[in-house]
Design a protein around this motif. Sequence first.
Motif, PDB file in Angstrom:
ATOM      1  N   GLN A  65     -14.166   1.168   2.160  1.00 55.32           N
ATOM      2  CA  GLN A  65     -13.305   1.136   3.334  1.00 55.32           C
ATOM      3  C   GLN A  65     -11.842   1.329   2.932  1.00 55.32           C
ATOM      4  O   GLN A  65     -11.394   0.827   1.908  1.00 55.32           O
ATOM      5  N   LEU A  66     -11.092   2.085   3.757  1.00 51.80           N
ATOM      6  CA  LEU A  66      -9.664   2.267   3.512  1.00 51.80           C
ATOM      7  C   LEU A  66      -8.940   0.930   3.636  1.00 51.80           C
ATOM      8  O   LEU A  66      -9.309   0.095   4.445  1.00 51.80           O
ATOM      9  N   MET A  67      -7.900   0.754   2.816  1.00 51.51           N
ATOM     10  CA  MET A  67      -7.091  -0.459   2.875  1.00 51.51           C
ATOM     11  C   MET A  67      -5.646  -0.059   3.143  1.00 51.51           C
ATOM     12  O   MET A  67      -5.088   0.770   2.434  1.00 51.51           O
ATOM     13  N   SER A  68      -5.043  -0.623   4.170  1.00 52.80           N
ATOM     14  CA  SER A  68      -3.648  -0.338   4.472  1.00 52.80           C
ATOM     15  C   SER A  68      -2.762  -0.882   3.366  1.00 52.80           C
ATOM     16  O   SER A  68      -2.903  -2.019   2.937  1.00 52.80           O
ATOM     17  N   LEU A  69      -1.820  -0.055   2.911  1.00 54.08           N
ATOM     18  CA  LEU A  69      -0.900  -0.483   1.859  1.00 54.08           C
ATOM     19  C   LEU A  69       0.397  -1.048   2.414  1.00 54.08           C
ATOM     20  O   LEU A  69       1.230  -1.548   1.673  1.00 54.08           O
ATOM     21  N   GLY A  70       0.607  -0.955   3.725  1.00 52.84           N
ATOM     22  CA  GLY A  70       1.763  -1.576   4.348  1.00 52.84           C
ATOM     23  C   GLY A  70       3.089  -0.907   4.076  1.00 52.84           C
ATOM     24  O   GLY A  70       4.133  -1.492   4.321  1.00 52.84           O
ATOM     25  N   HIS A  71       3.078   0.300   3.556  1.00 53.24           N
ATOM     26  CA  HIS A  71       4.322   1.034   3.321  1.00 53.24           C
ATOM     27  C   HIS A  71       4.672   1.875   4.554  1.00 53.24           C
ATOM     28  O   HIS A  71       3.810   2.237   5.342  1.00 53.24           O
ATOM     29  N   ASN A  72       5.952   2.199   4.701  1.00 52.62           N
ATOM     30  CA  ASN A  72       6.415   3.047   5.802  1.00 52.62           C
ATOM     31  C   ASN A  72       6.694   4.472   5.345  1.00 52.62           C
ATOM     32  O   ASN A  72       7.249   5.255   6.107  1.00 52.62           O
ATOM     33  N   GLY A  73       6.354   4.796   4.136  1.00 50.42           N
ATOM     34  CA  GLY A  73       6.537   6.129   3.580  1.00 50.42           C
ATOM     35  C   GLY A  73       5.407   6.432   2.613  1.00 50.42           C
ATOM     36  O   GLY A  73       4.589   5.566   2.297  1.00 50.42           O
ATOM     37  N   ALA A  74       5.357   7.664   2.148  1.00 50.26           N
ATOM     38  CA  ALA A  74       4.304   8.083   1.220  1.00 50.26           C
ATOM     39  C   ALA A  74       4.354   7.240  -0.051  1.00 50.26           C
ATOM     40  O   ALA A  74       5.419   6.961  -0.582  1.00 50.26           O
ATOM     41  N   VAL A  75       3.186   6.831  -0.517  1.00 51.41           N
ATOM     42  CA  VAL A  75       3.091   6.120  -1.793  1.00 51.41           C
ATOM     43  C   VAL A  75       3.135   7.180  -2.884  1.00 51.41           C
ATOM     44  O   VAL A  75       2.278   8.034  -2.970  1.00 51.41           O
ATOM     45  N   ARG A  76       4.176   7.108  -3.713  1.00 48.72           N
ATOM     46  CA  ARG A  76       4.380   8.114  -4.744  1.00 48.72           C
ATOM     47  C   ARG A  76       3.799   7.715  -6.084  1.00 48.72           C
ATOM     48  O   ARG A  76       3.559   8.546  -6.938  1.00 48.72           O
ATOM     49  N   TYR A  77       3.600   6.405  -6.284  1.00 47.42           N
ATOM     50  CA  TYR A  77       3.133   5.955  -7.590  1.00 47.42           C
ATOM     51  C   TYR A  77       2.266   4.724  -7.422  1.00 47.42           C
ATOM     52  O   TYR A  77       2.582   3.833  -6.639  1.00 47.42           O
TER      53      TYR A  77
END
Length: 105
Positions: A65-77
């Motif tokens: 299942q997908l898990m929300s990472l809670g960021h407001n922008g692309a995860v770059r690393y």
Amino acid sequence: MDSSIKLWELASSRCLIQYTGAGTTGRQEHHAQAILNHTEDYVLFPDEATTSLCTWHSRSASRCQLMSLGHNGAVRYIVHSGTAPAFLTCSDDYRARFWYRRNTH
């Protein structure tokens, strides 16, 4: 950049497993790298479009299942601890987030 994740055997230059079904469709705008967790049981990939973590069982390639990472922008690393169930994400929203799994004992 095409959201394609493959596990390669370098000695024979062949693809052993392809992990499919990440939320991103088509090309990503930014580079992202898939990583293995500390036990190498899971492959982790930050989905740029949904800012979610896409995870697969490394040996069967079945998607979790997908898990929300809670960021407001692309995860770059994304980097995973080599010894513990913990990882760090860095995003275009100028935030780094530390994630870990608590022991349930």
